[in-house]
Write a protein that holds these residues in place. Structure first.
Motif, PDB file in Angstrom:
ATOM      1  N   GLN A  96      -3.784   0.648   1.491  1.00  0.00           N
ATOM      2  CA  GLN A  96      -3.834  -0.488   0.576  1.00  0.00           C
ATOM      3  C   GLN A  96      -3.527  -0.062  -0.853  1.00  0.00           C
ATOM      4  OE1 GLN A  96      -7.742  -2.213   1.266  1.00  0.00           O
ATOM      5  NE2 GLN A  96      -6.808  -4.057   2.100  1.00  0.00           N
ATOM      6  N   HIS A  97      -4.163   1.024  -1.286  1.00  0.00           N
ATOM      7  CA  HIS A  97      -3.939   1.460  -2.678  1.00  0.00           C
ATOM      8  C   HIS A  97      -2.516   1.944  -2.882  1.00  0.00           C
ATOM      9  CE1 HIS A  97      -4.021   4.104  -6.211  1.00  0.00           C
ATOM     10  NE2 HIS A  97      -4.908   3.240  -6.665  1.00  0.00           N
ATOM     11  N   ASP A  98      -1.968   2.605  -1.883  1.00  0.00           N
ATOM     12  CA  ASP A  98      -0.598   3.081  -2.004  1.00  0.00           C
ATOM     13  C   ASP A  98       0.383   1.918  -2.136  1.00  0.00           C
ATOM     14  OD1 ASP A  98       1.343   5.364  -1.830  1.00  0.00           O
ATOM     15  OD2 ASP A  98       2.002   4.242  -0.063  1.00  0.00           O
ATOM     16  N   VAL A  99       0.082   0.798  -1.478  1.00  0.00           N
ATOM     17  CA  VAL A  99       0.985  -0.359  -1.492  1.00  0.00           C
ATOM     18  C   VAL A  99       0.723  -1.272  -2.681  1.00  0.00           C
ATOM     19  CG1 VAL A  99       1.691  -2.436  -0.234  1.00  0.00           C
ATOM     20  CG2 VAL A  99       1.314  -0.298   1.003  1.00  0.00           C
ATOM     21  N   THR A 100      -0.572  -1.564  -2.936  1.00  0.00           N
ATOM     22  CA  THR A 100      -0.903  -2.564  -3.956  1.00  0.00           C
ATOM     23  C   THR A 100      -1.362  -1.973  -5.274  1.00  0.00           C
ATOM     24  OG1 THR A 100      -3.234  -2.744  -3.266  1.00  0.00           O
ATOM     25  CG2 THR A 100      -1.618  -4.120  -2.103  1.00  0.00           C
ATOM     26  N   GLY A 101      -1.816  -0.702  -5.267  1.00  0.00           N
ATOM     27  CA  GLY A 101      -2.301  -0.083  -6.495  1.00  0.00           C
ATOM     28  C   GLY A 101      -3.682  -0.535  -6.915  1.00  0.00           C
TER      29      GLY A 101
ATOM     30  N   HIS B 226      -7.023 -11.637  -1.149  1.00  0.00           N
ATOM     31  CA  HIS B 226      -6.772 -12.289   0.143  1.00  0.00           C
ATOM     32  C   HIS B 226      -7.600 -13.559   0.291  1.00  0.00           C
ATOM     33  CE1 HIS B 226      -6.057 -12.913   4.382  1.00  0.00           C
ATOM     34  NE2 HIS B 226      -7.358 -12.828   4.615  1.00  0.00           N
ATOM     35  N   LEU B 227      -8.868 -13.502  -0.121  1.00  0.00           N
ATOM     36  CA  LEU B 227      -9.723 -14.685  -0.007  1.00  0.00           C
ATOM     37  C   LEU B 227      -9.242 -15.803  -0.923  1.00  0.00           C
ATOM     38  CD1 LEU B 227     -13.274 -13.014   0.168  1.00  0.00           C
ATOM     39  CD2 LEU B 227     -11.923 -13.956   2.043  1.00  0.00           C
ATOM     40  N   ALA B 228      -8.664 -15.434  -2.066  1.00  0.00           N
ATOM     41  CA  ALA B 228      -8.168 -16.449  -2.993  1.00  0.00           C
ATOM     42  C   ALA B 228      -6.904 -17.130  -2.474  1.00  0.00           C
ATOM     43  CB  ALA B 228      -7.901 -15.818  -4.356  1.00  0.00           C
ATOM     44  N   ASP B 229      -6.115 -16.383  -1.695  1.00  0.00           N
ATOM     45  CA  ASP B 229      -4.867 -16.954  -1.169  1.00  0.00           C
ATOM     46  C   ASP B 229      -4.596 -16.361   0.212  1.00  0.00           C
ATOM     47  OD1 ASP B 229      -2.486 -18.212  -0.785  1.00  0.00           O
ATOM     48  OD2 ASP B 229      -1.389 -17.156  -2.377  1.00  0.00           O
ATOM     49  N   PRO B 230      -5.348 -16.793   1.220  1.00  0.00           N
ATOM     50  CA  PRO B 230      -5.239 -16.188   2.551  1.00  0.00           C
ATOM     51  C   PRO B 230      -3.864 -16.307   3.181  1.00  0.00           C
ATOM     52  CG  PRO B 230      -7.185 -17.590   2.382  1.00  0.00           C
ATOM     53  CD  PRO B 230      -6.353 -17.867   1.178  1.00  0.00           C
ATOM     54  N   ALA B 231      -3.109 -17.317   2.794  1.00  0.00           N
ATOM     55  CA  ALA B 231      -1.813 -17.543   3.429  1.00  0.00           C
ATOM     56  C   ALA B 231      -0.729 -16.623   2.886  1.00  0.00           C
ATOM     57  CB  ALA B 231      -1.390 -19.001   3.254  1.00  0.00           C
ATOM     58  N   HIS B 232      -0.904 -16.118   1.672  1.00  0.00           N
ATOM     59  CA  HIS B 232       0.171 -15.344   1.054  1.00  0.00           C
ATOM     60  C   HIS B 232      -0.224 -13.907   0.710  1.00  0.00           C
ATOM     61  CE1 HIS B 232       1.261 -19.614   0.211  1.00  0.00           C
ATOM     62  NE2 HIS B 232       2.462 -19.180   0.560  1.00  0.00           N
ATOM     63  N   ALA B 233      -1.475 -13.647   0.429  1.00  0.00           N
ATOM     64  CA  ALA B 233      -1.917 -12.280   0.128  1.00  0.00           C
ATOM     65  C   ALA B 233      -2.349 -11.606   1.425  1.00  0.00           C
ATOM     66  CB  ALA B 233      -3.063 -12.304  -0.870  1.00  0.00           C
ATOM     67  N   THR B 234      -1.364 -11.162   2.200  1.00  0.00           N
ATOM     68  CA  THR B 234      -1.634 -10.535   3.497  1.00  0.00           C
ATOM     69  C   THR B 234      -0.797  -9.270   3.635  1.00  0.00           C
ATOM     70  OG1 THR B 234       0.133 -11.665   4.706  1.00  0.00           O
ATOM     71  CG2 THR B 234      -1.960 -12.843   4.472  1.00  0.00           C
TER      72      THR B 234
ATOM     73  N   ASN C  95       2.924  -7.813   1.718  1.00  0.00           N
ATOM     74  CA  ASN C  95       2.913  -6.520   1.016  1.00  0.00           C
ATOM     75  C   ASN C  95       3.610  -5.410   1.805  1.00  0.00           C
ATOM     76  OD1 ASN C  95       1.406  -7.243  -1.344  1.00  0.00           O
ATOM     77  ND2 ASN C  95      -0.396  -7.414  -0.029  1.00  0.00           N
ATOM     78  N   PHE C  96       4.050  -5.715   3.003  1.00  0.00           N
ATOM     79  CA  PHE C  96       4.678  -4.689   3.832  1.00  0.00           C
ATOM     80  C   PHE C  96       5.990  -4.217   3.229  1.00  0.00           C
ATOM     81  CE2 PHE C  96       7.628  -3.486   7.265  1.00  0.00           C
ATOM     82  CZ  PHE C  96       6.941  -2.408   7.770  1.00  0.00           C
ATOM     83  N   GLN C  97       6.123  -2.906   3.147  1.00  0.00           N
ATOM     84  CA  GLN C  97       7.353  -2.324   2.609  1.00  0.00           C
ATOM     85  C   GLN C  97       7.868  -1.294   3.610  1.00  0.00           C
ATOM     86  OE1 GLN C  97       6.401  -0.641  -1.197  1.00  0.00           O
ATOM     87  NE2 GLN C  97       5.850  -2.599  -2.114  1.00  0.00           N
ATOM     88  N   PRO C  98       8.995  -1.549   4.252  1.00  0.00           N
ATOM     89  CA  PRO C  98       9.515  -0.586   5.217  1.00  0.00           C
ATOM     90  C   PRO C  98       9.909   0.711   4.550  1.00  0.00           C
ATOM     91  CG  PRO C  98      11.125  -2.300   4.755  1.00  0.00           C
ATOM     92  CD  PRO C  98       9.839  -2.735   4.093  1.00  0.00           C
ATOM     93  N   LEU C  99       9.722   1.799   5.286  1.00  0.00           N
ATOM     94  CA  LEU C  99      10.076   3.112   4.746  1.00  0.00           C
ATOM     95  C   LEU C  99      11.582   3.219   4.577  1.00  0.00           C
ATOM     96  CD1 LEU C  99       7.716   5.377   6.907  1.00  0.00           C
ATOM     97  CD2 LEU C  99       7.375   4.635   4.550  1.00  0.00           C
TER      98      LEU C  99
END
Length: 235
Positions: A202-207, A217-225, A229-233
């Motif tokens: 999580q920290h590596d992706v979102t900081g 995620h709780l504030a915006d369950p539909a979009h903060a997932t 945030n997935f970033q392919p290598l």
């Protein structure tokens, strides 16, 4: 007589088969219906018969793996609590805002500088780990306090010292209760190891830290997932 003997033989085989079936049904198993390997006999806490690669077939290696998992589990539980606590409780001990767990090694608000803390930690951890290694090589050899031999651990199994220092609330009052608590400990520890890995990713992706990620995620369950945030290598 031959027919009666044959019936008795079939009956014995059927009884043995039913006993094995009942035993397999009673024992928890990671894959219901499968047969656990022989070296995992259900005596270890949290033993669900999972060893697809047969790494524990050697008894000495199995004992080492058991202690390694137990120590990693305990450190993971402490680590996950340490990752989340500063975000939840704020800053009760040091001046200024606490850093995210990933920035904690570079924080300059501790009671001493990072080099001093590192050296002190190395000496303390070396002392603790050497004594733990001695207990693994010769169980019970380091049960007494080196400065006060009247204070002794009461545990008989490696990794579970017991006594007033390690069991101050006297929670394991019977062998059955102790077995249950050990199983709960390793189960929570395994979950904590997975949680710690999640915090790293999580920290590596979102900081940000785990609590900040949860709030987002709780504030915006539909979009903060994970999918957003997935970033392919990239290679």
């Amino acid at each position: 007589m031959i027919r009666a003997h044959r019936h008795r033989s079939l009956g014995c085989r059927s009884a043995r088969s039913s006993v094995r079936t009942v035993a397999a049904a009673v024992r928890p198993n990671y894959f219901p219906g499968s047969t656990p390997p022989k070296h995992l006999d259900g005596t270890m806490p949290g033993d669900y018969g999972f060893d697809p690669l047969g790494l524990g077939e050697d008894k000495a290696a199995l004992a080492w793996y058991q202690q390694a998992e137990l120590m990693h589990a305990r450190w993971a539980m402490l680590g996950v609590a340490g990752m989340a606590a500063p975000e939840i409780f704020g800053n009760p001990l040091v001046d200024g805002p606490l850093p995210n767990w990933a920035d904690a090694p570079f924080y300059d608000g501790y009671i001493a500088d990072a080099n001093t803390l590192f050296v002190v930690q190395m000496f303390l951890m070396n002392w603790a780990e050497v004594r733990r290694w001695q207990d693994m090589k010769n169980p019970g050899s380091v049960h007494a306090d080196p400065y006060d031999e009247s204070r002794k651990c009461t545990g008989t199994d490696v990794g579970y010292p017991g006594g007033g220092l390690f069991n101050p609330m006297g929670m394991a009052k019977s062998a059955e209760e102790e077995k249950t608590l050990r199983t709960k400990e390793i189960a929570n520890g395994r979950l904590a190891m997975v949680a710690a890995m999640g915090c790293f990713i999580q920290h590596d992706v979102t900081g940000t830290g785990p609590v900040a990620n949860l709030k987002a995620h709780l504030a915006d369950p539909a979009h903060a997932t994970i999918f957003q945030n997935f970033q392919p290598l990239s290679f």
